[in-house]
Motif scaffolding. Structure first.
Motif, short mmCIF file in Angstrom:
data_model
loop_
_atom_site.label_atom_id
_atom_site.label_comp_id
_atom_site.label_asym_id
_atom_site.label_seq_id
_atom_site.Cartn_x
_atom_site.Cartn_y
_atom_site.Cartn_z
N PRO A 22 0.32 -1.03 0.12
CA PRO A 22 0.26 0.38 0.30
C PRO A 22 0.85 1.51 -0.43
N ASP A 23 1.81 1.52 0.66
CA ASP A 23 2.79 2.83 0.89
C ASP A 23 3.66 2.84 -0.35
N PHE A 24 3.90 1.86 -1.29
CA PHE A 24 5.00 2.18 -2.38
C PHE A 24 4.26 2.45 -4.42
N ASP A 25 4.61 3.00 -4.47
CA ASP A 25 4.23 3.36 -5.69
C ASP A 25 4.56 3.00 -6.99
N GLN A 26 3.68 2.19 -7.45
CA GLN A 26 3.44 0.45 -8.28
C GLN A 26 2.57 1.05 -9.64
N ASP A 27 3.27 0.27 -10.61
CA ASP A 27 2.12 0.69 -11.57
C ASP A 27 1.04 -0.70 -11.72
N GLU A 28 0.30 -0.63 -12.91
CA GLU A 28 -1.13 -1.73 -12.83
C GLU A 28 -0.28 -2.92 -12.68
N ARG A 29 0.86 -3.51 -13.09
CA ARG A 29 1.61 -4.09 -12.37
C ARG A 29 2.18 -5.52 -11.61
N GLY A 30 2.42 -4.44 -10.68
CA GLY A 30 2.88 -4.41 -9.68
C GLY A 30 3.95 -3.46 -9.94
N ILE A 31 4.79 -3.27 -10.42
CA ILE A 31 6.30 -2.81 -10.60
C ILE A 31 6.63 -1.57 -9.81
N ALA A 32 7.04 -1.16 -8.57
CA ALA A 32 7.35 0.09 -8.12
C ALA A 32 9.33 0.54 -9.51
N ARG A 33 8.89 1.82 -9.86
CA ARG A 33 10.08 2.01 -10.82
C ARG A 33 10.72 3.30 -10.37
N SER A 34 11.89 3.16 -10.31
CA SER A 34 12.82 4.29 -10.07
C SER A 34 13.20 4.79 -11.32
N THR A 35 12.93 5.94 -11.15
CA THR A 35 13.81 7.35 -11.92
C THR A 35 14.98 7.56 -11.76
N ASP A 36 15.53 7.48 -10.19
CA ASP A 36 16.71 7.61 -10.21
C ASP A 36 17.43 6.44 -8.95
N PRO A 37 18.61 6.27 -9.43
CA PRO A 37 18.95 5.10 -9.11
C PRO A 37 19.25 5.84 -7.43
N SER A 38 19.47 6.49 -6.99
CA SER A 38 19.43 7.34 -5.55
C SER A 38 18.41 7.00 -4.30
N GLN A 39 17.15 6.89 -5.44
CA GLN A 39 16.59 6.37 -4.80
C GLN A 39 15.81 4.24 -4.41
N GLY A 40 16.94 4.07 -5.46
CA GLY A 40 16.47 2.54 -5.07
C GLY A 40 16.61 2.48 -6.28
N PRO A 41 16.09 0.94 -6.50
CA PRO A 41 16.04 -0.31 -8.10
C PRO A 41 15.09 0.04 -8.79
N THR A 42 14.20 -0.94 -9.91
CA THR A 42 12.95 -1.13 -10.27
C THR A 42 12.58 -2.36 -9.61
N ILE A 43 11.42 -2.38 -9.01
CA ILE A 43 11.98 -3.80 -8.42
C ILE A 43 10.06 -3.78 -8.61
N GLY A 44 9.69 -5.28 -8.20
CA GLY A 44 8.78 -5.88 -7.78
C GLY A 44 8.95 -7.25 -7.03
#
Length: 59
Positions: A22-44
């Motif tokens: 609930p507290d992660f910004d995930q897309d419709e597939r459930g992937i949390a996409r990162s545009t800034d590597p310092s903020q973490g990876p693109t992950i599911g």
């Protein structure tokens, strides 16, 4: 994983869905996409049959 979208497509075809947190910004597939590597990876996340959480991280 070099391409998380391809991995998720294969998992979805096998009937596996990504976990949604609930507290992660995930897309419709459930992937949390990162545009800034310092903020973490693109992950599911998925769970295995024993209930262990497994992270899918895009390289």
């Amino acid at each position: 994983m070099p391409n998380i979208d391809e991995a998720v497509t294969e998992l979805e075809a096998a009937g596996v869905s990504l976990i949604r947190y609930p507290d992660f910004d995930q897309d419709e597939r459930g992937i949390a996409r990162s545009t800034d590597p310092s903020q973490g990876p693109t992950i599911g996340w998925i769970t295995d049959p024993a209930g262990n959480v497994i992270a899918l991280i895009e390289d």
